[in-house]
Enzyme design. Structure first.
Site, PDB file in Angstrom:
ATOM      1  N   ASP A  17      67.781  -6.733 -80.204  1.00  0.00           N
ATOM      2  CA  ASP A  17      66.240  -5.662 -80.909  1.00  0.00           C
ATOM      3  C   ASP A  17      65.944  -5.450 -79.184  1.00  0.00           C
ATOM      4  O   ASP A  17      66.032  -6.065 -78.433  1.00  0.00           O
ATOM      5  CB  ASP A  17      64.792  -7.492 -81.165  1.00  0.00           C
ATOM      6  CG  ASP A  17      63.524  -6.819 -81.193  1.00  0.00           C
ATOM      7  OD1 ASP A  17      63.737  -5.704 -81.931  1.00  0.00           O
ATOM      8  OD2 ASP A  17      62.767  -6.799 -80.759  1.00  0.00           O
TER       9      ASP A  17
ATOM     10  N   GLU B  35      64.649  -5.886 -72.902  1.00  0.00           N
ATOM     11  CA  GLU B  35      63.352  -5.274 -72.200  1.00  0.00           C
ATOM     12  C   GLU B  35      63.319  -5.219 -71.074  1.00  0.00           C
ATOM     13  O   GLU B  35      63.887  -6.057 -70.081  1.00  0.00           O
ATOM     14  CB  GLU B  35      62.311  -6.873 -73.081  1.00  0.00           C
ATOM     15  CG  GLU B  35      61.045  -6.782 -72.281  1.00  0.00           C
ATOM     16  CD  GLU B  35      60.348  -5.221 -72.605  1.00  0.00           C
ATOM     17  OE1 GLU B  35      59.606  -4.307 -71.989  1.00  0.00           O
ATOM     18  OE2 GLU B  35      60.073  -5.238 -73.893  1.00  0.00           O
TER      19      GLU B  35
ATOM     20  N   ASN C 135      67.832  -1.916 -68.476  1.00  0.00           N
ATOM     21  CA  ASN C 135      67.083  -0.297 -69.492  1.00  0.00           C
ATOM     22  C   ASN C 135      68.017  -0.224 -70.011  1.00  0.00           C
ATOM     23  O   ASN C 135      69.077  -0.108 -70.142  1.00  0.00           O
ATOM     24  CB  ASN C 135      67.638   0.655 -67.867  1.00  0.00           C
ATOM     25  CG  ASN C 135      66.808   1.355 -68.427  1.00  0.00           C
ATOM     26  OD1 ASN C 135      67.029   1.274 -69.758  1.00  0.00           O
ATOM     27  ND2 ASN C 135      66.222   2.871 -67.964  1.00  0.00           N
TER      28      ASN C 135
ATOM     29  N   ASP D 148      57.710   1.984 -77.002  1.00  0.00           N
ATOM     30  CA  ASP D 148      56.254   2.659 -75.782  1.00  0.00           C
ATOM     31  C   ASP D 148      55.958   4.270 -76.100  1.00  0.00           C
ATOM     32  O   ASP D 148      57.710   4.874 -76.283  1.00  0.00           O
ATOM     33  CB  ASP D 148      56.595   2.846 -73.672  1.00  0.00           C
ATOM     34  CG  ASP D 148      56.181   1.367 -73.973  1.00  0.00           C
ATOM     35  OD1 ASP D 148      56.127   0.702 -74.301  1.00  0.00           O
ATOM     36  OD2 ASP D 148      57.142   0.572 -72.130  1.00  0.00           O
TER      37      ASP D 148
ATOM     38  N   LYS E 272      55.383  13.123 -75.441  1.00  0.00           N
ATOM     39  CA  LYS E 272      55.364  14.597 -75.180  1.00  0.00           C
ATOM     40  C   LYS E 272      56.432  15.195 -75.061  1.00  0.00           C
ATOM     41  O   LYS E 272      57.533  13.688 -74.405  1.00  0.00           O
ATOM     42  CB  LYS E 272      54.036  14.825 -73.677  1.00  0.00           C
ATOM     43  CG  LYS E 272      52.357  13.927 -73.785  1.00  0.00           C
ATOM     44  CD  LYS E 272      51.401  14.473 -72.791  1.00  0.00           C
ATOM     45  CE  LYS E 272      50.141  14.256 -72.625  1.00  0.00           C
ATOM     46  NZ  LYS E 272      49.655  14.136 -71.818  1.00  0.00           N
TER      47      LYS E 272
ATOM     48  N   ASP F 100      53.597   2.761 -84.868  1.00  0.00           N
ATOM     49  CA  ASP F 100      52.405   3.262 -85.414  1.00  0.00           C
ATOM     50  C   ASP F 100      52.012   4.813 -84.861  1.00  0.00           C
ATOM     51  O   ASP F 100      50.836   4.563 -85.589  1.00  0.00           O
ATOM     52  CB  ASP F 100      50.909   2.083 -85.510  1.00  0.00           C
ATOM     53  CG  ASP F 100      50.644   1.702 -83.847  1.00  0.00           C
ATOM     54  OD1 ASP F 100      51.997   2.132 -83.059  1.00  0.00           O
ATOM     55  OD2 ASP F 100      49.601   1.965 -83.222  1.00  0.00           O
TER      56      ASP F 100
END
Length: 237
Positions: free
Chosen positions: A35, A60, A87, A113, A117, A149
């Protein structure tokens, strides 16, 4: 509120040598679910307890979240679960490449995150090199699961996966988005979105037998797609 970090900052560009499965799990030969961007880890803490037949690794980029999640894992003595700080785009490729054939069976990237853009393209978690490393580690029939979402977040991920030609949606899977989660546990963000009555966009991909494209070719194709979206005219009412 989610606190973003810039994965391109110098600190996060240092490669880490991640521990091998025998250093992470009590039964290191079990299939692995990876994950990417596991946040505080509540999703994996619940899922690992439900799926003892798998090892689960959460990675993470925010170290305090990893430390808190690993503390819970140790307290609950969940030996098929581990959390690591790294990372993903810097340190995961070598780790996946060193796994025994077909040990990695599922990769999930959930509610990453929102670097949506175009100028922040390189900050997105799913970069071409990471996708190809995932595709190289997954045998045909194994899965990559994406959900968010935010359409502007998941659409570039889906475009990248489809451009690689290494994955396909399972036959008869709903398109463009799955209405249900194929995993039996929802993340914290997913539960919050559901409580707010907002949509979640999900895609399940299955690894095909296709060969990996050249990294440079995939990067150029993805950049062209992103640039074309930015250049699209805005409708005027």
């Amino acid at each position: 509120m989610r606190q973003h970090v810039n994965p391109l900052s110098r600190f996060f560009q240092l490669p880490l040598e991640l521990p091998a499965p025998h250093e992470l799990f009590e039964h290191p030969n079990l299939p692995i679910h990876l994950d990417i961007g596991c946040a505080r880890g509540f999703f994996l803490l619940e899922l690992a307890a439900m799926q003892p037949e798998r090892n689960h690794l959460g990675v993470e980029i925010r170290r305090p979240l990893v430390q808190a999640a690993q503390h819970d894992r140790d307290r609950q003595e969940q030996h098929n679960l581990h959390f690591l700080f790294c990372n993903a785009n810097i340190s995961l490729e070598a780790w996946m490449a060193a796994l025994p054939p077909d040990q990695l069976q599922l990769v999930s990237i959930q509610f990453p995150d929102p670097w949506f853009k175009q100028r922040h393209r390189k900050r997105r978690v799913l970069q071409p090199a990471l996708l190809l490393a995932i595709a190289a580690a997954l045998h045909p029939g194994r899965h990559l699961f994406l959900q968010s979402d935010v359409l502007a977040v998941i659409e570039p991920m889906v475009a990248l996966v489809e451009l690689s030609n290494c994955f396909a949606r399972p036959k008869d899977d709903p398109q463009p988005w799955r209405s249900s989660n194929p995993l039996p546990v929802a993340t914290e963000r997913e539960r919050y979105v559901q409580e707010q009555g907002q949509p979640t966009y999900r895609v399940l991909f299955e690894r095909t037998q296709a060969e990996l494209p050249a990294l440079r070719d995939l990067e150029m194709a993805w950049q062209q797609v992103d640039n074309s979206k930015d250049a699209a005219p805005t409708p005027h009412g």
